[in-house]
Design a protein around this motif. Structure first.
Motif, PDB file in Angstrom:
ATOM      1  N   CYS A  18       0.839  -1.202   0.000  1.00 15.94           N
ATOM      2  CA  CYS A  18       0.000   0.000   0.000  1.00 15.94           C
ATOM      3  C   CYS A  18       0.876   1.254   0.000  1.00 15.94           C
ATOM      4  N   THR A  19       1.881   1.269   0.860  1.00 15.65           N
ATOM      5  CA  THR A  19       2.764   2.439   0.985  1.00 15.65           C
ATOM      6  C   THR A  19       3.580   2.633  -0.283  1.00 15.65           C
ATOM      7  N   ILE A  20       4.168   1.566  -0.781  1.00 13.03           N
ATOM      8  CA  ILE A  20       4.970   1.644  -2.016  1.00 13.03           C
ATOM      9  C   ILE A  20       4.115   2.165  -3.166  1.00 13.03           C
ATOM     10  N   GLN A  21       2.935   1.587  -3.343  1.00  8.41           N
ATOM     11  CA  GLN A  21       2.046   1.972  -4.439  1.00  8.41           C
ATOM     12  C   GLN A  21       1.631   3.437  -4.324  1.00  8.41           C
ATOM     13  N   ASN A  22       1.250   3.859  -3.115  1.00  7.66           N
ATOM     14  CA  ASN A  22       0.745   5.221  -2.957  1.00  7.66           C
ATOM     15  C   ASN A  22       1.828   6.283  -2.962  1.00  7.66           C
ATOM     16  N   GLN A  33      12.973  -1.395  -1.570  1.00 10.09           N
ATOM     17  CA  GLN A  33      13.161  -2.250  -0.402  1.00 10.09           C
ATOM     18  C   GLN A  33      13.826  -1.467   0.731  1.00 10.09           C
ATOM     19  N   LYS A  34      14.752  -0.578   0.356  1.00 13.12           N
ATOM     20  CA  LYS A  34      15.441   0.235   1.359  1.00 13.12           C
ATOM     21  C   LYS A  34      14.619   1.462   1.744  1.00 13.12           C
ATOM     22  N   ARG A  35      13.794   1.935   0.830  1.00 17.74           N
ATOM     23  CA  ARG A  35      13.021   3.172   1.034  1.00 17.74           C
ATOM     24  C   ARG A  35      11.908   2.984   2.054  1.00 17.74           C
ATOM     25  N   ILE A  36      11.189   1.850   1.969  1.00 22.53           N
ATOM     26  CA  ILE A  36      10.097   1.547   2.912  1.00 22.53           C
ATOM     27  C   ILE A  36      10.430   0.209   3.568  1.00 22.53           C
ATOM     28  N   PHE A  56       9.239   3.656   7.773  1.00 26.61           N
ATOM     29  CA  PHE A  56       9.092   2.421   8.541  1.00 26.61           C
ATOM     30  C   PHE A  56       7.618   2.174   8.829  1.00 26.61           C
ATOM     31  N   ILE A  57       7.240   0.914   8.799  1.00 24.20           N
ATOM     32  CA  ILE A  57       5.870   0.501   9.092  1.00 24.20           C
ATOM     33  C   ILE A  57       5.915  -0.437  10.286  1.00 24.20           C
TER      34      ILE A  57
END
Length: 178
Positions: A18-22, A33-36, A56-57
């Motif tokens: 969800c975070t990557i897509q948005n 992979q390193k960003r989120i 971070f999640i």
């Protein structure tokens, strides 16, 4: 009947995607992979620069009065057993922590996308009172690091099943009143 409940790793993957897509990132790219990241570093100082944008999640369960309610039902399984189903709501709390020059904008973008793109976190349902992003610069090694946090809660319908035996017989005694 199988239980219907998401595992922690499933929930973390839902919110990572969800975070990557948005944020408009490519989920297959190594930089994403390193960003989120899920969770937090387990050792030492940050493994990124103050000018890097990193998120971070953290997924946890939340205590809420709704989790105390359960619907129980029984269905015949065999001649001697039934399936007992307990259906209830589980509240999932997701916290995002963003670092870097875009931390506030990243948090704001994700928060707004929760209302606009509910399909990105299906099968969970957003509890709509999502907190506003909170800018909280962090002092580390004599330098201020940009940081922004926000938290949202989601409801998950959980169904857990178990097999129970029918009562085959009962001893009944009639005791007269004296």
């Amino acid at each position: 009947m199988a239980d219907i409940v998401l595992q922690l790793s499933d929930i973390e993957n839902i919110f990572w995607n969800c975070t990557i897509q948005n944020l408009g990132l490519d989920p297959a790219a190594k930089e994403s992979q390193k960003r989120i990241r899920i969770g937090y570093p387990t050792e030492g100082a940050p493994a990124w620069k103050r000018t890097d944008n990193v998120g971070f999640i953290l997924v946890t369960l939340a205590d809420d009065p709704i989790v105390q309610q359960a619907e129980i039902s029984y269905t015949k399984a065999t001649e001697t057993t039934a399936t007992r189903s307990a259906s209830y709501t589980r509240v999932i709390q997701v916290s995002w922590t963003f670092y870097g020059p875009s931390s506030f904008d990243d948090a704001d973008k994700i928060r707004n996308s929760l209302h606009l793109k509910p399909e990105t976190f299906a099968p969970l349902a957003l509890v709509t009172n999502v907190s506003a992003p909170f800018r909280l610069p962090e002092l580390f090694a004599g330098q201020w690091w940009e940081r922004t946090n926000f938290t949202a809660q989601f409801n998950e319908k959980v169904v857990r099943n178990t097999t129970v035996n029918y009562i085959q017989s009962a001893d009944i005694q009639v005791i007269p009143n004296k």
